[in-house]
Design an enzyme around this catalytic site. Structure first.
Site, short mmCIF file in Angstrom:
data_model
loop_
_atom_site.label_atom_id
_atom_site.label_comp_id
_atom_site.label_asym_id
_atom_site.label_seq_id
_atom_site.Cartn_x
_atom_site.Cartn_y
_atom_site.Cartn_z
N GLY A 205 0.55 -7.79 -6.11
CA GLY A 205 -0.85 -7.33 -6.03
C GLY A 205 -1.08 -6.08 -6.84
CG ASN A 206 -4.57 -5.12 -8.43
OD1 ASN A 206 -5.49 -4.53 -7.90
ND2 ASN A 206 -4.65 -6.39 -8.81
NE ARG A 207 -1.98 2.68 -6.49
CZ ARG A 207 -2.11 3.62 -7.42
NH1 ARG A 207 -1.62 3.41 -8.63
NH2 ARG A 207 -2.72 4.75 -7.15
CB SER A 208 -8.37 -3.03 -7.35
OG SER A 208 -9.76 -3.04 -7.24
CB ALA A 272 -7.64 -5.16 -10.58
#
Ligand code: C5P
Length: 398
Positions: A205-208, A272
């Protein structure tokens, strides 16, 4: 500093207005509370004056020499009534002026928001619905009540939305400042960050956080657009008056965006989207004892590129992309942004410098907006709502 008048009428949800007052003050608003006499049965005047730092009155006699009923109305940048009871809606619709709040509603010339809260029977009654229709026809923004738990054991339509959701509408209405240039426009916004499963418990995943997408949605709704948000893993309450489709992966986002954008005038890809996903998802949790495999990745579809290709020679929907960039030895953030703009083929690109925790998960953002005429607009660091409005300004010009 924006001057907000918070009207509170006599429903049990008056307790939620304390949090709304707090959120608005913390966002820099100067808040004056005007409760009705019945509201004080639920929350006393000591609470309102302690939280707002101002004296509180319910009638026009307490500060007769200061002509408070005219002064408060004239000085407000926005009036929000939360909760608005059936009785308050009826009095406002009929122009009664039998306490301080209804006087203020007649003297105010700023935007007026009302958040009704009552039992479902009272909300659905033709008398209440007719009063709401009258208020809306005069330009009052009446927020639909939420569906959920009511005062007793029952539930249904009539619940006051959460203070965070109401605060977002108030702040967006103030930030928009009367711009209604998206009325009748269908807008689709992607928000958050996709998660690509690795096994039943893990994901890539990502931190958005989705906050920029939420700000875009709140601002577009305040400017009159019909808004749909496709949200990937956003841990925020739904923006009010906006359709929200919750998804998890890039594939799910792709399907939801293509369906939602069929009749859209504008698509803003603020999410994102993970560029890669694990090639296969393990059916069982991968054991720690197992010798770790090098990550086996497959490329995800580029949704924005697909929208560009799908649109072909047509001019709609207008396509807006976001580029999260960091500068390196090959160029600055803006150099990389310009290259990406040329490669993506979208109409507008918002270039974000994401080095050093500057954008992901923060409340503020700064960006450069590239538009089709080659103009570069710098949006200085500020609330994500400011960047959202700068994006809608560019879109509205197109
Ligand atoms: O190429 P890059 O990923 O930096 O482009 C970012 C823009 O493309 C964003 O608007 C993002 O929402 C969109 N995007 C997409 N599908 C992907 C990756 C990014 O639509 N798989």
């Amino acid at each position: 500093m924006h001057r907000v008048t918070l009207g509170v009428s006599g429903g049990i949800a008056a307790y939620k207005a304390c949090s709304l007052l707090r959120l608005l003050s913390e966002s820099g608003c100067d808040v004056t509370v005007v409760p009705t006499e019945s509201a004080l049965h639920f929350v006393g005047s000591a609470t309102w004056s302690a939280l707002s730092g101002k004296p509180v009155a319910t009638d026009v006699w307490s500060d007769a020499q200061g002509v408070a009923h005219v002064r408060i109305g004239r000085e407000s940048d926005l009036v929000v009534v939360a909760p608005a009871t059936a009785d308050l809606l009826a009095r406002a619709a009929h122009g009664l002026a039998n306490d301080l709040l209804t006087n203020v509603l007649l003297t105010a010339r700023c935007p007026v928001l009302m958040a009704p809260a009552m039992h479902s029977e009272m909300w659905e009654h033709p008398a209440t619905q007719a009063n709401v229709a009258t208020l809306r026809s005069r330009g009052v923004i009446v927020i639909d009540p939420a569906v959920g738990r009511l005062t007793g054991a029952d539930s249904g339509a009539g619940r006051l939305p959460e203070p965070e959701q109401l605060a977002d509408v108030v702040l967006a209405t103030l930030a928009v400042g009367g711009r209604r240039d998206l009325v009748g426009r269908q807008v689709v916004i992607s928000a958050g960050g996709t998660r690509e499963p690795l096994d039943p418990v893990r994901y890539l995943g990502n931190r958005s956080s989705g906050r920029q997408g939420w700000a875009l949605a709140n601002a577009a709704a305040a400017r009159g657009a019909d808004v749909t948000v496709v949200a990937a893993n956003v841990d925020l309450l739904d923006p009010l008056g906006v359709g929200v489709l919750r998804v998890e992966t890039a594939e799910q986002m792709r399907a939801a965006i293509h369906t939602a954008s069929a009749d859209a005038d504008v698509v803003v890809m603020a999410a994102a989207v993970a560029d890669f996903r694990p090639d296969s998802v393990a059916a069982d949790k991968i054991k720690k004892s197992k010798e770790p495999d090098p990550l086996n990745l497959a490329l995800n579809p580029d949704i924005l590129a697909e929208l560009v290709a799908h649109r072909g020679a047509a001019t709609r929907p207008l396509l807006v992309g976001f580029a999260a960039e960091t500068g390196d030895e090959n160029g600055t953030v803006l150099d990389h942004g310009r290259t990406k703009f040329a490669a993506k083929g979208c109409d507008v690109l918002v270039v974000n410098d994401v080095s050093g925790d500057k954008a992901f998960g923060t409340l503020d953002n700064a960006a450069v907006i590239l538009d089709p005429s080659g103009v570069t607009r710098e949006v200085p660091r500020g609330p994500k709502l400011d960047l959202a409005n700068a994006v809608w300004d560019v879109v509205a010009e197109q």
